[in-house]
Design an enzyme around this catalytic site. Structure first.
Site, mmCIF file in Angstrom:
data_model
loop_
_atom_site.group_PDB
_atom_site.id
_atom_site.type_symbol
_atom_site.label_atom_id
_atom_site.label_comp_id
_atom_site.label_asym_id
_atom_site.label_seq_id
_atom_site.Cartn_x
_atom_site.Cartn_y
_atom_site.Cartn_z
ATOM 1 N N LYS A 31 0.924 -1.287 -0.106
ATOM 2 C CA LYS A 31 0.151 -0.025 0.066
ATOM 3 C C LYS A 31 1.063 1.125 -0.036
ATOM 4 O O LYS A 31 1.869 1.486 1.102
ATOM 5 C CB LYS A 31 -0.918 0.075 1.310
ATOM 6 C CG LYS A 31 -2.072 1.216 1.399
ATOM 7 C CD LYS A 31 -2.990 1.029 2.390
ATOM 8 C CE LYS A 31 -2.261 1.761 3.568
ATOM 9 N NZ LYS A 31 -2.363 3.137 3.581
ATOM 10 N N ASP A 60 -2.999 4.311 -2.478
ATOM 11 C CA ASP A 60 -4.062 4.690 -1.739
ATOM 12 C C ASP A 60 -4.252 6.297 -1.897
ATOM 13 O O ASP A 60 -3.689 6.868 -0.839
ATOM 14 C CB ASP A 60 -3.642 4.280 -0.254
ATOM 15 C CG ASP A 60 -4.718 4.750 0.851
ATOM 16 O OD1 ASP A 60 -5.810 5.205 0.632
ATOM 17 O OD2 ASP A 60 -4.332 4.567 1.994
ATOM 18 N N LYS A 62 -7.279 8.136 -2.577
ATOM 19 C CA LYS A 62 -8.682 8.539 -2.147
ATOM 20 C C LYS A 62 -8.990 9.676 -2.902
ATOM 21 O O LYS A 62 -9.463 10.751 -2.329
ATOM 22 C CB LYS A 62 -8.570 8.646 -0.539
ATOM 23 C CG LYS A 62 -8.252 7.714 0.216
ATOM 24 C CD LYS A 62 -8.485 7.953 1.780
ATOM 25 C CE LYS A 62 -8.072 7.111 2.772
ATOM 26 N NZ LYS A 62 -6.693 6.908 2.788
ATOM 27 N N ASP A 65 -13.509 14.413 -6.588
ATOM 28 C CA ASP A 65 -13.329 15.515 -7.547
ATOM 29 C C ASP A 65 -14.533 15.435 -8.360
ATOM 30 O O ASP A 65 -15.318 14.791 -8.009
ATOM 31 C CB ASP A 65 -12.099 15.714 -8.204
ATOM 32 C CG ASP A 65 -11.445 17.043 -8.547
ATOM 33 O OD1 ASP A 65 -12.566 17.985 -9.082
ATOM 34 O OD2 ASP A 65 -10.596 17.371 -8.285
ATOM 35 N N THR A 120 -12.398 6.685 9.339
ATOM 36 C CA THR A 120 -12.618 6.448 10.623
ATOM 37 C C THR A 120 -11.942 7.579 11.886
ATOM 38 O O THR A 120 -12.359 7.326 12.838
ATOM 39 C CB THR A 120 -11.861 5.059 10.981
ATOM 40 O OG1 THR A 120 -10.412 5.314 10.624
ATOM 41 C CG2 THR A 120 -12.417 3.845 10.290
ATOM 42 N N ARG A 210 2.285 -1.047 11.047
ATOM 43 C CA ARG A 210 3.238 -0.927 12.196
ATOM 44 C C ARG A 210 3.582 -2.236 12.831
ATOM 45 O O ARG A 210 4.969 -2.670 13.105
ATOM 46 C CB ARG A 210 2.782 -0.066 13.291
ATOM 47 C CG ARG A 210 2.839 1.440 12.966
ATOM 48 C CD ARG A 210 2.171 2.239 13.746
ATOM 49 N NE ARG A 210 0.708 2.293 13.425
ATOM 50 C CZ ARG A 210 -0.105 3.224 13.950
ATOM 51 N NH1 ARG A 210 0.289 3.860 14.721
ATOM 52 N NH2 ARG A 210 -1.494 3.086 13.669
HETATM 53 O O1 C5P Z 1 0.461 1.045 11.065
HETATM 54 P P1 C5P Z 1 -1.069 0.197 10.614
HETATM 55 O O2 C5P Z 1 -1.277 -1.154 10.805
HETATM 56 O O3 C5P Z 1 -2.077 0.888 12.112
HETATM 57 O O4 C5P Z 1 -1.534 1.105 9.534
HETATM 58 C C1 C5P Z 1 -2.836 1.009 8.910
HETATM 59 C C2 C5P Z 1 -2.628 1.736 7.697
HETATM 60 O O5 C5P Z 1 -4.220 1.846 7.141
HETATM 61 C C3 C5P Z 1 -2.087 3.052 7.758
HETATM 62 O O6 C5P Z 1 -1.603 3.309 6.131
HETATM 63 C C4 C5P Z 1 -3.409 3.990 7.742
HETATM 64 O O7 C5P Z 1 -2.945 5.171 7.232
HETATM 65 C C5 C5P Z 1 -4.343 3.308 6.996
HETATM 66 N N1 C5P Z 1 -5.750 3.450 7.354
HETATM 67 C C6 C5P Z 1 -6.247 3.495 8.598
HETATM 68 N N2 C5P Z 1 -7.787 3.524 8.802
HETATM 69 C C7 C5P Z 1 -8.342 3.992 7.961
HETATM 70 C C8 C5P Z 1 -7.971 4.047 6.558
HETATM 71 C C9 C5P Z 1 -6.467 3.835 6.286
HETATM 72 O O8 C5P Z 1 -5.512 2.840 9.519
HETATM 73 N N3 C5P Z 1 -9.803 4.119 8.255
#
Ligand code: C5P
Length: 239
Positions: A31, A60, A62, A65, A120, A210
């Site tokens: 991603k 990603d 998003k 427009d 979220t 992470r």
């Molecule tokens: O580090 P982690 O596993 O929390 O990363 C989740 C990824 O998904 C990050 O790139 C974050 O920006 C993305 N994301 C999210 N919640 C959302 C949409 C995207 O955590 N609702």
């Protein structure tokens, strides 16, 4: 179910080092977000593919427009040779239909298109002030509209995945961030799901950031996740 790795490290060099360390795994999804794409652009995507041509890229960005501008952007994305991208369902059915129409000439080669229903980060109150309805209700409505517009799926929490498939179709794809495969530290995520729950809720693409790139040994972690996914799925298949 296919694992998506969030390349969220602060520099191209660090993201590429992570990808490189995972180069032996075929069919992993990577991603690539706003920050990375704005800074590192197409050369970064090309380098990812040169590390392993079987890596699949989820851009990603998003999009949001007017319909024609979104269709133009979608066409440019298709030319980037990425396998998936996303847009905001709140751009409306006309914009989503314009995007899907513009991608028609690419046939089976076109990237998958997912819709973001509700970010979220919104509280219920903030969301209601902007969209005039509650998150649950509106997210379902957006999911349905994106399915009707011919999109391939939505970005949603693992906890909403099954309800969205019930509202649309079992084939309508769900991609869920906030996955903590083995219950690792949630960080700033408010609601996290384990791999077990993601499988149970029929999530097609769990996104993990992470827990992988902060692991002591990211390669071992990915192997562990893939093994566990296989295990849970074969157990469920045998039920
Ligand atoms: O580090 P982690 O596993 O929390 O990363 C989740 C990824 O998904 C990050 O790139 C974050 O920006 C993305 N994301 C999210 N919640 C959302 C949409 C995207 O955590 N609702």
């Amino acid at each position: 179910m296919q694992l998506v790795i969030a390349l969220d490290l602060p520099s191209a060099a660090e993201n590429l080092a992570l990808a490189e360390s995972l180069g032996a795994f075929d069919g992993l999804w990577m991603k690539v977000g706003f920050r990375s794409y704005i800074r590192d652009g197409r050369p970064f995507l090309d380098t990812l593919k040169s590390i392993n041509p079987h890596f699949k890229i989820f851009l990603d960005l998003k999009l949001y427009d007017i319909p024609n501008t979104m269709a133009d952007a979608a066409q440019e994305i298709a030319e980037l040779d990425v396998e998936m991208f996303n847009l905001h369902a709140s751009a409306g059915p006309r914009a989503m239909e314009a995007v899907m129409r513009r991608l028609e000439p690419y046939g089976r080669e076109r990237p998958l298109v997912l819709a973001v229903t509700a970010l979220t980060s919104f509280s219920e109150e903030e969301f209601r002030a902007i969209y005039g309805a509650g998150i649950d209700e509106k997210a379902k409505e957006f999911a349905r509209a994106s399915w009707e517009a011919g999109l391939d799926g939505v970005v949603c929490s693992a906890f909403e995945s099954r309800a969205i498939k019930e509202e649309t179709s079992p084939e309508f794809l769900t991609l869920s961030p906030g996955i903590r495969p083995f219950g690792e530290d949630a960080g700033d995520q408010r609601r996290v799901a384990t791999l077990e729950l993601a499988v149970q809720e029929q999530v097609d693409f769990p996104v993990v950031g992470r827990p992988i790139y902060r692991a002591e040994d990211p390669v071992a972690k990915v192997q562990e996740i893939l093994d566990r996914m296989r295990d849970i799925q074969s157990k469920r298949g045998g039920e």
